[in-house]
Write a protein that holds these residues in place. Structure first.
Motif, PDB file in Angstrom:
ATOM      1  N   TYR A 136       2.629  -2.434  -5.542  1.00  0.00           N
ATOM      2  CA  TYR A 136       3.676  -1.987  -5.797  1.00  0.00           C
ATOM      3  C   TYR A 136       4.407  -1.980  -6.730  1.00  0.00           C
ATOM      4  O   TYR A 136       5.186  -0.331  -7.156  1.00  0.00           O
ATOM      5  CB  TYR A 136       4.663  -2.140  -4.481  1.00  0.00           C
ATOM      6  CG  TYR A 136       3.761  -2.210  -3.127  1.00  0.00           C
ATOM      7  CD1 TYR A 136       2.756  -1.580  -3.037  1.00  0.00           C
ATOM      8  CD2 TYR A 136       4.525  -2.839  -2.452  1.00  0.00           C
ATOM      9  CE1 TYR A 136       2.176  -1.574  -1.376  1.00  0.00           C
ATOM     10  CE2 TYR A 136       4.480  -2.720  -1.282  1.00  0.00           C
ATOM     11  CZ  TYR A 136       3.178  -2.261  -0.423  1.00  0.00           C
ATOM     12  OH  TYR A 136       2.700  -2.225   0.178  1.00  0.00           O
ATOM     13  N   THR A 195       2.489   1.018  -9.426  1.00  0.00           N
ATOM     14  CA  THR A 195       2.315   2.507  -9.367  1.00  0.00           C
ATOM     15  C   THR A 195       3.837   3.073  -9.642  1.00  0.00           C
ATOM     16  O   THR A 195       3.795   4.053  -9.737  1.00  0.00           O
ATOM     17  CB  THR A 195       2.442   2.536  -7.119  1.00  0.00           C
ATOM     18  OG1 THR A 195       1.160   1.319  -6.922  1.00  0.00           O
ATOM     19  CG2 THR A 195       2.388   3.577  -7.038  1.00  0.00           C
ATOM     20  N   THR A 219       2.514  10.669  -5.314  1.00  0.00           N
ATOM     21  CA  THR A 219       1.353   9.976  -5.357  1.00  0.00           C
ATOM     22  C   THR A 219       1.275   8.766  -4.156  1.00  0.00           C
ATOM     23  O   THR A 219       0.286   8.731  -3.583  1.00  0.00           O
ATOM     24  CB  THR A 219       1.954   9.037  -6.140  1.00  0.00           C
ATOM     25  OG1 THR A 219       1.832   9.124  -7.436  1.00  0.00           O
ATOM     26  CG2 THR A 219       1.056   7.051  -7.202  1.00  0.00           C
ATOM     27  N   LEU A 238      -1.801   8.551  -1.877  1.00  0.00           N
ATOM     28  CA  LEU A 238      -2.779   7.454  -1.849  1.00  0.00           C
ATOM     29  C   LEU A 238      -2.573   6.901  -0.068  1.00  0.00           C
ATOM     30  O   LEU A 238      -3.847   6.227   0.506  1.00  0.00           O
ATOM     31  CB  LEU A 238      -1.253   5.862  -2.131  1.00  0.00           C
ATOM     32  CG  LEU A 238      -1.674   5.869  -3.364  1.00  0.00           C
ATOM     33  CD1 LEU A 238      -0.131   4.928  -4.128  1.00  0.00           C
ATOM     34  CD2 LEU A 238      -3.109   5.294  -4.016  1.00  0.00           C
TER      35      LEU A 238
END
Length: 385
Positions: free
Chosen positions: A336, A339, A371, A375
């Protein structure tokens, strides 16, 4: 620590994994502090940024808030994950197991070994009043250690200076000890728990913190070794030798350097304490937007590395507050954080070129949300197959 203690029963009842709780605690800790003007973090940054052209250190901090992409995008990502129910990486396994009754995935932690006693006399004020008193007492302890009450001080102007000069470890000890005494008398007067129970709770609290304390001691040892090997000198020479001709890309480069330095040393304060004076000297006190972006990139990178580092005190405290296995917390949080870091890096390239927050910040938020949707779409198709 407080959020973890309060929310564990709630998240356990809703079958939220301890790893997810740790992430939510960590994501609402340092990333919030680094964009809060009224905090010891702001005071520390203001102290490090003295001599920033015509702008004061605090003014520079406030102007840098909209460019602190990592902190702002972490909040965006956390809200997206919370409302969408989307998870990926190791966190997905932890959440799946939690839905089936296993909150820890890697076996019962120390938290599961003992059932917590639940009182029936307590009220909301019994939680809020001691916590508010703790915050006030710690603020008092920090400004006291910073010389706020010394004779001849201008109280109004020296409040921020006292925060900058404070010894946090001394201030927090003062605040915690005062609050401990207050809490005992408060609960005895309220007749919520007996004096015997108060005394029994003190060693239980110490025992619960032993694993976190041991990790912190090892982390501080590693930090000291890193400093002794000359990390500050190495980073300073690297930036100053490569600054010429790369001003538009420099914020993104500074962000990466701050991430690496903070991850390796486990300290965000130490990182922007090292880098902010270097950044200001590279730009020679220029008050333009590029200086603000560069300083913000330094703070964002420091928080990002601190967020990822297994030896960071904030990461360790998030694990302790949620009573989650520390390695589980680090491994589930890392995808996380990476990202958000990747999107932040691209955003700093855009910010360095445009030097306009009204263009860079909306683009950064759109990139972050986009994004996450990509994902979710890609990983959803893989799961379907």
């Amino acid at each position: 620590l407080t959020v973890g203690s309060v929310m564990r029963p709630v998240t356990d009842a809703k079958k939220v994994s301890r790893a997810k709780l740790s992430y939510l605690i960590d994501a609402t800790a340092a990333p919030i502090c680094i964009i809060a003007p009224i905090s010891s973090w702001a005071a520390a940054v203001a102290g490090f940024a003295k001599g920033a052209g015509s702008a004061s250190g605090m003014s520079l901090f406030i102007q840098a808030i909209p460019y602190n992409f990592y902190a702002l995008l972490t909040i965006v990502m956390m809200l997206f994950l919370a409302f969408s129910g989307f998870d990926y990486g190791p966190m997905k396994k932890h959440e799946f197991n939690a839905k089936n009754g296993d909150l820890f995935t890697t076996g019962n932690d120390f938290a599961a070994a003992k059932e917590e006693a639940v009182g029936t006399k307590g009220k909301v004020c019994d939680l809020v009043i001691p916590v508010v008193f703790l915050i006030g007492a710690c603020v008092f302890g920090m400004i006291y250690s910073g010389g706020f009450f010394e004779a001849g001080n201008d109280y109004f102007h020296d409040f921020i200076g006292s925060f900058s000069n404070s010894d946090a470890s001394v201030g927090l000890v003062f605040g915690s000890f005062i609050t401990l005494i207050f809490a005992i008398f408060y609960f005895l007067c309220r007749r919520v728990i007996s004096f015997k129970d108060c005394m029994e709770a003190i060693p239980e609290g110490f025992k619960a913190m032993v694993p976190a304390i041991l990790i912190l001691v090892c982390a501080w040892t590693l930090k000291t070794m890193t400093d002794s090997l000359g990390a500050k000198v190495c980073i300073s020479q690297f930036i100053e030798s490569r600054a010429a001709g790369l001003q538009s890309f420099l914020p993104a480069i500074i962000f990466l350097i701050a991430v690496g330095l903070s991850f390796a040393t486990g300290t965000s304060w130490g990182t922007f304490g090292i880098l902010i004076p270097i950044v200001l000297s590279v730009f020679s006190g220029n008050d333009g937007a590029i200086t603000i972006i560069a300083v913000s990139a330094c703070m964002a990178g420091a928080v990002c590395g601190d967020h990822c580092s297994p030896i960071s005190d904030t990461t360790i405290m998030a694990s302790a507050g949620a009573q989650c296995n520390h390695i589980n917390h680090v491994s589930t949080q890392l995808p996380y954080a990476m990202t958000v870091a990747a999107v932040s890096f691209v955003s700093y390239i855009i910010a360095g070129m445009t030097q306009n927050v009204y263009i860079a910040l909306p683009i950064a938020i759109v990139l972050m949300v986009g994004t996450l949707f990509v994902l979710k779409l890609i990983l959803g198709r893989k799961n379907a197959q």
